[in-house]
Design a protein around this motif. Structure first.
Motif, short mmCIF file in Angstrom:
data_model
loop_
_atom_site.label_atom_id
_atom_site.label_comp_id
_atom_site.label_asym_id
_atom_site.label_seq_id
_atom_site.Cartn_x
_atom_site.Cartn_y
_atom_site.Cartn_z
N ALA A 126 -27.38 25.59 12.72
CA ALA A 126 -28.41 26.22 11.90
C ALA A 126 -27.86 26.63 10.54
O ALA A 126 -28.52 26.45 9.50
N LEU A 127 -26.65 27.16 10.51
CA LEU A 127 -26.05 27.57 9.24
C LEU A 127 -25.75 26.36 8.35
O LEU A 127 -25.97 26.40 7.13
N VAL A 128 -25.26 25.28 8.93
CA VAL A 128 -24.99 24.07 8.16
C VAL A 128 -26.28 23.53 7.56
O VAL A 128 -26.34 23.16 6.38
N ARG A 129 -27.32 23.51 8.36
CA ARG A 129 -28.61 22.97 7.90
C ARG A 129 -29.18 23.78 6.75
O ARG A 129 -29.64 23.22 5.74
N LEU A 130 -29.16 25.10 6.88
CA LEU A 130 -29.72 25.94 5.82
C LEU A 130 -28.87 25.88 4.56
O LEU A 130 -29.39 25.82 3.44
N ALA A 131 -27.55 25.88 4.72
CA ALA A 131 -26.66 25.80 3.56
C ALA A 131 -26.90 24.51 2.79
O ALA A 131 -26.90 24.48 1.54
#
Length: 579
Positions: free
Chosen positions: A162-167
């Motif tokens: 989720a963090l990779v996707r949002l970043a």
């Protein structure tokens, strides 16, 4: 420790162990080798190379705040940073499905055996595939526990993904689409709006303490009338495209929140928009907030200067061309704005169809009887009127505060449509209910839509009046007296300008009103003249303004000998009854 290190890199280094060294080895290789050749598989895109990877790392850094290890285990941070390094390497081959290609390249990479262990690879590959908005994070992480134990470490694969996707989603500012570079590239036309989107974003910054993501935007004036192609072959209005892309970013925020712990969930996208250059009424930045349910249309409604107002100005220009009998030029202008019709406000959509029907009706009237060209023009007019009717019936009239009866009455009494209405009435009535059709009146429209007319039952919008309806006339004399009268006919038209008196009374220049010198046309009035109000009292004219725009106008024929009516408190002369 380098002063240019990101906070997440410092945190990983401070955590000890081999994570920072393994990350640096992979970062240096990918940034200096693979990402230098990213464009080989993605000739139509904007920046997905070294700069993009560094900015996505920067976004992760900002998403995690000043103390990233308060929110993630060192191992989780390492996995997220490694996934960011690898997420776009599949672009070496192609754009479509590049996330799956990135996964395959990582899985096949034999140079990283000591950098990424097998279980590391599995979690990183899930995050790499999940960075695409077309992928389901839960599906990609099905094989993992919510918290996966790996040797002496533990990780939450869904949180990492989720963090990779949002970043990645937040790398959308001007640094990603350099306009000088763009001018040198042979970009496909349907890539231009993606570059322009980034160029209009001055900055993006997550603020963890405030739980919001800030966007700073600066549009250019030409954006308000910029139309162009997008993938799939459609022509879009750039501002509508922009709003949809903002809404998509916001929905990605909503989506990834499902997988993030509460301390890492962002609640809103906070957008600050600079005023357009040269705007007089909009001089300071304005703010808009996307919450979990905000659609793109709400953004457009909050900034009418970007889309609604400019599109209505285009209609104004088209009306002027019609009035000058420059029908071919009017058609060209109309065709251009019609190419993005579905992106525009519903009242503009309907006006486009209506004006096209008017142009075709006027053309048909000027063509030889029985000619194929006349028939074609009438066919086009009928088709456009039925499109206008369909859009109105499907919610257009309700959303603009009108009624089907009022709008069909307007259509049937519009002089510009008289030729096609007369010759194709049965064809139109086969679709448009006959009960709404009036008998034709005369005239050309002298007070605009929304003007309130005095009636025995109170003020009524002029567009709601019908033949036979009761209104009030004013019998002038020593003691002015309101007397009942009936509407004989209502005629309609459109105009691109009206005259406003005393900042309140609005009418066309040709409308006759009662002054101290008798019945005079509004266009002849000047400051210092005196006019009668609805009670027969003289009022000073202190302000006269020409107002330009797109006005639908109405002219009344009254059966009372007074031949007048009261419109928004101003005494107006009616159109003489037709013989």
């Amino acid at each position: 420790m380098s002063p240019n290190m990101l906070g997440i890199e410092k945190a990983l280094e401070g955590a000890g162990g081999s994570f920072i060294n393994r990350y640096r080895l992979m970062r240096d290789r990918l940034l200096n080798v693979e990402y230098e050749h990213w464009a080989a598989g993605f000739p139509a895109g904007n920046n997905h190379g070294r700069g993009h990877i560094l900015r996505v790392l920067e976004n992760l850094n900002n998403l995690l705040g000043d103390k990233p290890l308060d929110h993630l285990e060192p191992y989780e941070l390492f996995l997220a940073m490694m996934a960011i390094l690898y997420h776009d390497v599949g672009l070496l081959q192609q754009r479509k499905g590049h996330e799956e290609i990135s996964k395959e390249l990582l899985e096949a990479d034999t140079n990283d055996a000591y950098i990424i262990k097998t279980i590391d690879k599995q979690i990183i590959m899930a995050a790499v595939v999940s960075h695409s908005s077309s992928q389901d994070i839960d599906k990609q992480c099905t094989g993992f526990l919510q918290e996966q134990i790996v040797g002496e470490n533990k990780a939450r694969p869904r949180v990492v993904a989720a963090l990779v996707r949002l970043a990645d989603e937040l790398d959308e500012d001007y640094r990603r689409a350099d306009p000088i570079l763009q001018s040198k590239l042979n970009l496909p036309a349907d890539s231009a709006f993606f570059w322009l989107f980034c160029q209009r974003v001055e900055g993006v910054r997550p603020k963890l303490v405030a739980k919001r993501i800030d966007f700073n935007l600066a549009f250019q004036t030409q954006d308000t009338v910029r139309y162009g192609p997008v993938p799939g072959g459609r022509i879009r209005h750039f501002v509508a495209f922009f709003a949809e892309k903002l809404a998509k970013i916001n929905q990605e925020r909503v989506y990834v929140n499902r997988f993030l712990p509460p301390d890492l969930q962002y609640g809103i996208v906070h957008v600050d928009v600079k005023p357009l250059p040269g705007q007089t009424g909009w001089i300071a930045p304005r703010t808009f907030v996307f919450n979990d349910q905000t659609p793109s249309g709400m953004f457009l409604l909050s900034f009418p200067e970007l889309l609604a107002v400019p599109s209505r100005k285009v209609l104004q220009r088209i009306l002027e061309l019609i009035g000058e009998k420059k029908l071919d030029e009017a058609s060209q202008e109309l065709d251009r704005i019609a190419s993005v019709k579905d992106d525009l406000p519903i009242d503009v959509q309907m006006a486009i169809s209506y004006e096209y029907a008017c142009i075709q009706s006027l053309k048909a009237a000027s063509l030889p009887a029985g000619s194929p060209e006349r028939e074609a023009a009438q066919n086009a007019a009928v088709k456009s009127l039925l499109d206008w009717y369909q859009r109105g019936r499907d919610g257009g009239w309700e959303s603009t505060g009108r009624t089907a009866s009022a709008e069909i009455h307007r259509m049937a009494t519009d002089g510009d449509l008289s030729f096609v209405v007369q010759n194709r009435k049965q064809e139109l009535k086969a679709v448009i209910p006959a009960a709404h059709w009036p008998s034709r009146g005369s005239g050309g429209g002298c007070v605009p839509l929304g003007t309130r007319i005095d009636t025995p039952d109170g003020a009524c919008p002029v567009e709601n009046l019908r033949s036979g309806d009761a209104i009030l006339s004013l019998r002038l004399g020593p003691a002015p007296e309101s007397v009942p009268a009936k509407v004989q006919a209502v005629a309609t038209s459109r105009t691109s300008r009206c005259i406003r008196l005393n900042r309140s009374w609005l009418a066309t220049a040709g409308q006759r009103i009662r002054s101290s010198d008798g019945w005079v046309r509004v266009g002849s009035l000047k400051t210092g003249d005196r006019v009668f109000d609805g009670q027969g009292a003289l009022v000073d004219v202190v302000n006269v303004e020409v107002i330009e725009g797109y006005f639908e106008t109405f002219d009344l024929t009254i059966d009372d000998p007074c031949h007048n009516y009261v419109a928004d408190g101003l005494l107006c002369h009616n159109n003489p009854p037709s013989k």
